[in-house]
Design an enzyme around this catalytic site. Sequence first.
Site, PDB file in Angstrom:
ATOM      1  N   HIS A  12      51.144  92.780   1.151  1.00  0.00           N
ATOM      2  CA  HIS A  12      51.086  92.031   2.418  1.00  0.00           C
ATOM      3  C   HIS A  12      52.199  90.981   2.489  1.00  0.00           C
ATOM      4  CE1 HIS A  12      47.750  89.508   0.216  1.00  0.00           C
ATOM      5  NE2 HIS A  12      48.930  88.968  -0.020  1.00  0.00           N
ATOM      6  N   HIS A  59      46.402  82.142   2.076  1.00  0.00           N
ATOM      7  CA  HIS A  59      47.528  81.558   1.341  1.00  0.00           C
ATOM      8  C   HIS A  59      47.698  80.074   1.666  1.00  0.00           C
ATOM      9  CE1 HIS A  59      48.254  85.908   1.434  1.00  0.00           C
ATOM     10  NE2 HIS A  59      48.909  85.736   0.299  1.00  0.00           N
ATOM     11  N   HIS A 194      54.961  90.288  -8.482  1.00  0.00           N
ATOM     12  CA  HIS A 194      55.836  89.208  -8.025  1.00  0.00           C
ATOM     13  C   HIS A 194      55.348  87.882  -8.581  1.00  0.00           C
ATOM     14  CE1 HIS A 194      52.651  89.218  -4.976  1.00  0.00           C
ATOM     15  NE2 HIS A 194      53.089  88.097  -4.444  1.00  0.00           N
ATOM     16  N   GLU A 241      47.185  89.393  -7.443  1.00  0.00           N
ATOM     17  CA  GLU A 241      46.489  89.806  -6.218  1.00  0.00           C
ATOM     18  C   GLU A 241      46.007  91.258  -6.279  1.00  0.00           C
ATOM     19  OE1 GLU A 241      48.932  87.120  -2.902  1.00  0.00           O
ATOM     20  OE2 GLU A 241      49.513  89.183  -3.293  1.00  0.00           O
TER      21      GLU A 241
END
Length: 281
Positions: A12, A59, A194, A241
Site C-alpha cells: 500500500h 500511519h 522496506h 506489515e
Amino acid sequence: MATLLGGLGTSHVPSIGMAIDRGVAGTPDWKALFDGYEPAKAWVREQRPDLAIVIFNDHGNSFFLDKVPTFAVGCAEAYAPIDEGFGKPPFPDFEGHRDFSWHLVDTLVESRFDPMICQEIEVDHGIQVPMRLFFGEPGARWPVRVVPIFVNCIQYPIPLPSRCHELGRALRAAIDTWPGDERVVVIGTGGLSHQLQGTRAGFVNPAADRQFLVDIAERPDMLAARSRETYVEMFGSEGAELIMWLVMRGAMNERVVTRHSHYFVPASMTGAGMIVLENAD
C-alpha cells in the site's frame, strides 16, 4: 451465507496513489508496477465482489502513538479518505457495511478477540491505494462496500504473526455465519520489504519478498510461526506489515490456488508485491 471469492494481498505504498493522481503511472518508472495489476483487476471484474474486507494499518493519521489499538474494526456507514498532506483525495468516500461489521465484532469477541470499535473514522493510504489498485478509479461511487480492519504495525509491541493468522480464522467464521448473500473478497495489505528510518533506512530484500509470495500461499503456518523479530530482520521495520497478509490467509482454506502474483522493486524504497488467491477446495 456469504461467498468468499478469494484473498488478495498487496503493498500500500503511498507514492503509488501519487503516481495515479499526477498522471505518471504510464511512465517508465511506474508502468511495470501498474501493468502487473491488470490481471488482478480483470479477476475482480470477473468475480464481481460487493464487499471488500480490508486489513491495513493506520500511519499516524486516525490513530497516533498515544492511543494505538492492537486491532480495530470499522462499524461506520462510510469512511472518508483522509488528506495526508497532498490535498483531498480525488475519489468518493468508501461505503461501509455496518450490519456485517457488528456481526464481525461479535464473532471476534466470541473467538476471544477484543477489537476496538470505530463508528466514525477516516482512512489513509493503507486502504486507499489497495482499493485503487484492484478496483480502479471509481467515478461517483465504489463498486463494493468496505469493512476496514486496523492492525497495529506502528507502535511496538505489534501483534504476533500467529495471532494475525488466528484473527483471519475468526474472520472466516464471521463470513461463513453471515446470513446475507454478499460476494466477499478479503484484502491483506502492507509491505513488502522496506525500512524508512535508522541505520538500515532504504533496506529492501527482493529474494525474501519473492519467497514470501510463494510461502503465503503454500506455507502460511510457517510464516505464522515466525517471530516478530524475524520479520523485522528479513523485511525491515516497516516490512513487518506483512503480518497483515496472514489475516487474509487465515480467512482462506488450508489449500489455495495462486491465480496471479506480481513483484516490483523498488517502489519508493519498497519491494511492492501483489497476489490473488482462490480456495482450492
